[in-house]
Design an enzyme around this catalytic site. Structure first.
Site, PDB file in Angstrom:
ATOM      1  N   TYR A 190      22.527  -4.854  41.090  1.00 14.79           N
ATOM      2  CA  TYR A 190      22.327  -4.216  39.756  1.00 14.79           C
ATOM      3  C   TYR A 190      22.171  -2.720  40.179  1.00 14.79           C
ATOM      4  CZ  TYR A 190      20.939  -2.618  35.385  1.00 14.79           C
ATOM      5  OH  TYR A 190      21.291  -2.027  34.141  1.00 14.79           O
ATOM      6  N   PHE A 194      21.544  -1.514  22.739  1.00 17.63           N
ATOM      7  CA  PHE A 194      21.809  -0.083  22.708  1.00 17.63           C
ATOM      8  C   PHE A 194      23.154   0.059  22.032  1.00 17.63           C
ATOM      9  CE2 PHE A 194      20.053   0.730  27.379  1.00 17.63           C
ATOM     10  CZ  PHE A 194      18.718   0.343  26.826  1.00 17.63           C
ATOM     11  N   LYS A 196      24.669   0.485  39.205  1.00 16.08           N
ATOM     12  CA  LYS A 196      24.261   1.614  38.372  1.00 16.08           C
ATOM     13  C   LYS A 196      24.127   2.986  39.154  1.00 16.08           C
ATOM     14  CE  LYS A 196      23.882  -0.229  34.301  1.00 16.08           C
ATOM     15  NZ  LYS A 196      24.697   0.342  33.284  1.00 16.08           N
ATOM     16  N   THR A 202      16.000  -5.280  24.953  1.00 16.19           N
ATOM     17  CA  THR A 202      17.081  -5.603  23.900  1.00 16.19           C
ATOM     18  C   THR A 202      17.197  -7.343  24.577  1.00 16.19           C
ATOM     19  OG1 THR A 202      18.517  -4.910  25.930  1.00 16.19           O
ATOM     20  CG2 THR A 202      18.088  -3.309  24.214  1.00 16.19           C
ATOM     21  N   GLU A 203      18.824  -7.563  24.610  1.00 10.80           N
ATOM     22  CA  GLU A 203      19.007  -8.801  25.410  1.00 10.80           C
ATOM     23  C   GLU A 203      19.045  -8.698  26.680  1.00 10.80           C
ATOM     24  OE1 GLU A 203      21.950 -10.612  22.894  1.00 10.80           O
ATOM     25  OE2 GLU A 203      21.107 -10.348  21.123  1.00 10.80           O
TER      26      GLU A 203
HETATM   27  P1  NDP Z   1      22.274  -6.227  25.863  1.00 12.07           P
HETATM   28  O1  NDP Z   1      22.337  -7.477  26.667  1.00 12.07           O
HETATM   29  O2  NDP Z   1      21.448  -6.454  24.573  1.00 12.07           O
HETATM   30  O3  NDP Z   1      23.693  -5.920  25.408  1.00 12.07           O
HETATM   31  C1  NDP Z   1      24.741  -5.724  26.456  1.00 12.07           C
HETATM   32  C2  NDP Z   1      26.285  -5.592  25.951  1.00 12.07           C
HETATM   33  O4  NDP Z   1      26.992  -5.340  26.618  1.00 12.07           O
HETATM   34  C3  NDP Z   1      26.296  -6.493  24.808  1.00 12.07           C
HETATM   35  O5  NDP Z   1      26.966  -6.082  23.440  1.00 12.07           O
HETATM   36  C4  NDP Z   1      27.593  -7.553  25.525  1.00 12.07           C
HETATM   37  O6  NDP Z   1      28.286  -8.159  24.608  1.00 12.07           O
HETATM   38  C5  NDP Z   1      28.328  -6.491  26.242  1.00 12.07           C
HETATM   39  N1  NDP Z   1      28.976  -6.812  27.336  1.00 12.07           N
HETATM   40  C6  NDP Z   1      28.300  -7.564  28.442  1.00 12.07           C
HETATM   41  N2  NDP Z   1      29.070  -7.927  29.514  1.00 12.07           N
HETATM   42  C7  NDP Z   1      30.348  -7.472  28.685  1.00 12.07           C
HETATM   43  C8  NDP Z   1      31.835  -7.738  29.155  1.00 12.07           C
HETATM   44  N3  NDP Z   1      32.159  -8.113  30.150  1.00 12.07           N
HETATM   45  N4  NDP Z   1      32.726  -6.979  28.379  1.00 12.07           N
HETATM   46  C9  NDP Z   1      32.610  -6.544  27.016  1.00 12.07           C
HETATM   47  N5  NDP Z   1      31.201  -6.254  26.691  1.00 12.07           N
HETATM   48  C10 NDP Z   1      30.155  -6.959  27.533  1.00 12.07           C
HETATM   49  O7  NDP Z   1      21.730  -5.230  26.756  1.00 12.07           O
HETATM   50  P2  NDP Z   1      21.404  -3.452  26.479  1.00 12.07           P
HETATM   51  O8  NDP Z   1      21.766  -2.928  25.314  1.00 12.07           O
HETATM   52  O9  NDP Z   1      20.031  -3.237  27.270  1.00 12.07           O
HETATM   53  O10 NDP Z   1      22.602  -2.911  27.795  1.00 12.07           O
HETATM   54  C11 NDP Z   1      23.443  -1.995  27.558  1.00 12.07           C
HETATM   55  C12 NDP Z   1      23.406  -1.072  28.744  1.00 12.07           C
HETATM   56  O11 NDP Z   1      22.360  -0.593  28.955  1.00 12.07           O
HETATM   57  C13 NDP Z   1      23.879  -1.992  30.066  1.00 12.07           C
HETATM   58  O12 NDP Z   1      24.812  -1.165  30.722  1.00 12.07           O
HETATM   59  C14 NDP Z   1      22.641  -1.915  30.759  1.00 12.07           C
HETATM   60  O13 NDP Z   1      22.928  -2.034  32.210  1.00 12.07           O
HETATM   61  C15 NDP Z   1      22.066  -0.709  30.410  1.00 12.07           C
HETATM   62  N6  NDP Z   1      20.876  -0.391  30.658  1.00 12.07           N
HETATM   63  C16 NDP Z   1      19.741  -1.201  29.884  1.00 12.07           C
HETATM   64  C17 NDP Z   1      18.530  -1.041  30.004  1.00 12.07           C
HETATM   65  C18 NDP Z   1      17.537  -2.143  29.507  1.00 12.07           C
HETATM   66  O14 NDP Z   1      16.214  -2.088  29.965  1.00 12.07           O
HETATM   67  N7  NDP Z   1      17.601  -2.614  28.517  1.00 12.07           N
HETATM   68  C19 NDP Z   1      17.781   0.125  30.934  1.00 12.07           C
HETATM   69  C20 NDP Z   1      18.749   0.702  31.432  1.00 12.07           C
HETATM   70  C21 NDP Z   1      20.259   0.528  31.289  1.00 12.07           C
HETATM   71  P3  NDP Z   1      29.056  -9.394  24.587  1.00 12.07           P
HETATM   72  O15 NDP Z   1      28.226 -10.303  25.334  1.00 12.07           O
HETATM   73  O16 NDP Z   1      29.278  -9.857  23.320  1.00 12.07           O
HETATM   74  O17 NDP Z   1      30.456  -9.200  25.465  1.00 12.07           O
HETATM   75  C1  8X3 Z   2      17.791  -1.544  33.308  1.00  9.66           C
HETATM   76  C2  8X3 Z   2      16.450  -1.035  33.603  1.00  9.66           C
HETATM   77  O1  8X3 Z   2      14.525  -1.226  35.362  1.00  9.66           O
HETATM   78  O2  8X3 Z   2      15.318  -3.448  34.659  1.00  9.66           O
HETATM   79  O3  8X3 Z   2      18.692  -0.677  33.868  1.00  9.66           O
HETATM   80  O4  8X3 Z   2      16.662  -1.786  36.054  1.00  9.66           O
HETATM   81  S1  8X3 Z   2      15.749  -1.891  34.914  1.00  9.66           S
END
Ligand code: NDP
Ligand code: 8X3
Length: 253
Positions: free
Chosen positions: A154, A17, A158, A189-190
Site C-alpha cells: 500500500y 472522501f 501511494k 471512512t470505509e
Molecule cells: P473508502 O473506502 O471510503 O472509499 C474508497 C472509494 O474508492 C469508494 O468510493 C470505492 O467505490 C472506490 N474504489 C475502490 N476501488 C475502485 C475501483 N477499482 N474502481 C472505482 N472505484 C473504486 O476510502 P477513503 O475515502 O478513505 O479513500 C479514498 C482515497 O483516499 C483512497 O485512494 C485512499 O487510499 C486514500 N486515503 C485514505 C486515507 C484514510 O485514512 N481513510 C488516508 C490517506 C489516503 P466502489 O467500491 O463503489 O468502487
Molecule cells: C491511509 C492512511 O496511515 O492507514 O492512506 O496508510 S494510512
C-alpha cells in the site's frame, strides 16, 4: 460569475472522501461526474444533491482497473460534454496489513492495479478533455511520504501516486494544467473496513483512543485547493490528525 458550471470528475465517489468532496463541490456549483463501481450509492447521492436533475450530475460506473471500460466511458462523455475542468483521482484502497513475507499477491495486484494503474488509465483517458486552466487533484497519503511496518505494498502504491503527481506537474506545465496532491493521515471512512475485509471491530480499533480526520476535512482541503486563483497552484498538502505525528507515531488516550 461564470455561466457554465465547472465540470468535475471524482473517482471513488461512492464513499468516504469522494462522496464528501461531491457534496462540497455540489454546494460550490460544480457539475459532477461521479465514478465508482457501486452504481446504487452514486445514484442515491446524485438524487440527494439534485433531486430535479437540474445540474446534470452523472454517475460513471466503471472499475478504474478496467482500461477498456475507462476508455469507453471517456469516449462517451467526450461526445456529450465539451470539456473537463477538474479531475480528482481519489479511488483507491488498502487490502491487508502484514509482513512482506506473509503478503497476499491478490491483495498486491488489487492495490497496484487500483491505486497506480487505475489512476493512470483515468488520467490518460480524460486528459484530452482538459484545457489550459484545468486542474488534476490526486489523493495520495502519508503512506506515500513514509513507509510504516506491514504497510509495504500500500505504501509503495501511494509513493507511486506521490511521484506521479510531481511527474504530471512537469509534463502538463506547458498545457497550463495544474496538478495538486493531498496526502492525508488517518481518516475514518470505509478505508479500514475495506482493508480488513469487513471486520468492523478491527477497523474501529485503528481509530481507538484518538480523533482521526473526517472525510469532510479532506473535502474542505480539496475545495480550498480548487478555489485558489488561476496563478496559484497548491502542489502538495500533508494533512494529519493532531494525534498523529507521522505514519508511525500516534498518541492514544
Ligand atoms: P473508502 O473506502 O471510503 O472509499 C474508497 C472509494 O474508492 C469508494 O468510493 C470505492 O467505490 C472506490 N474504489 C475502490 N476501488 C475502485 C475501483 N477499482 N474502481 C472505482 N472505484 C473504486 O476510502 P477513503 O475515502 O478513505 O479513500 C479514498 C482515497 O483516499 C483512497 O485512494 C485512499 O487510499 C486514500 N486515503 C485514505 C486515507 C484514510 O485514512 N481513510 C488516508 C490517506 C489516503 P466502489 O467500491 O463503489 O468502487
Ligand atoms: C491511509 C492512511 O496511515 O492507514 O492512506 O496508510 S494510512
Amino acid at each position: 460569475m461564470e455561466n457554465t458550471p465547472i465540470t468535475t470528475l471524482i473517482t471513488g465517489a461512492s464513499s468516504g472522501f469522494g462522496a464528501a468532496m461531491a457534496r462540497r463541490l455540489h454546494l460550490r456549483g460544480h457539475r459532477l461526474l461521479l465514478n465508482a463501481r457501486r452504481a446504487d450509492r452514486m445514484e442515491t447521492l446524485i438524487r440527494d444533491l439534485d433531486p430535479r436533475g437540474d445540474r446534470g450530475h452523472r454517475a460513471l460506473v466503471f472499475d478504474v482497473r478496467d482500461r477498456a471500460a475507462v476508455e469507453a466511458s471517456a469516449a462517451q462523455i467526450r461526445s456529450e460534454i465539451p470539456e473537463l475542468d477538474v479531475l480528482i483521482n481519489n479511488a483507491g484502497l488498502a487490502l491487508g496489513l502484514g509482513g512482506i513475507d506473509q503478503g497476499n499477491p491478490d491483495h498486491w495486484d488489487a492495490m497496484v492495479d487500483t491505486n497506480v494503474k487505475g489512476l493512470l488509465y483515468v488520467t490518460r483517458a480524460f486528459l484530452p478533455m482538459m484545457n489550459p486552466g484545468a486542474h488534476i487533484l490526486n489523493i495520495g497519503s502519508v503512506a506515500g511520504k513514509q513507509v510504516y511496518p506491514n504497510g509495504n505494498v500500500y505504501c509503495a502504491s501511494k509513493h507511486a501516486v506521490d511521484a506521479l503527481s510531481r511527474a504530471m506537474r512537469l509534463d502538463l506545465l506547458e498545457r497550463g494544467i495544474k496538478v495538486s496532491n493531498i496526502a492525508p493521515g488517518m481518516a475514518e471512512t470505509e478505508f479500514s473496513l475495506v482493508r480488513f475485509e469487513g471486520d468492523a471491530a478491527k477497523a474501529a480499533s485503528v481509530y481507538q483512543g484518538l480523533k482521526p480526520l473526517t472525510a469532510e476535512d479532506i473535502a474542505e482541503t480539496a475545495d480550498w485547493i480548487l478555489s485558489r486563483p488561476a496563478h496559484v497552484c497548491i502542489n502538495d498538502v500533508l494533512i494529519m490528525p493532531s494525534a498523529q505525528a507521522d505514519a508511525i507515531r500516534t498518541l492514544r488516550r
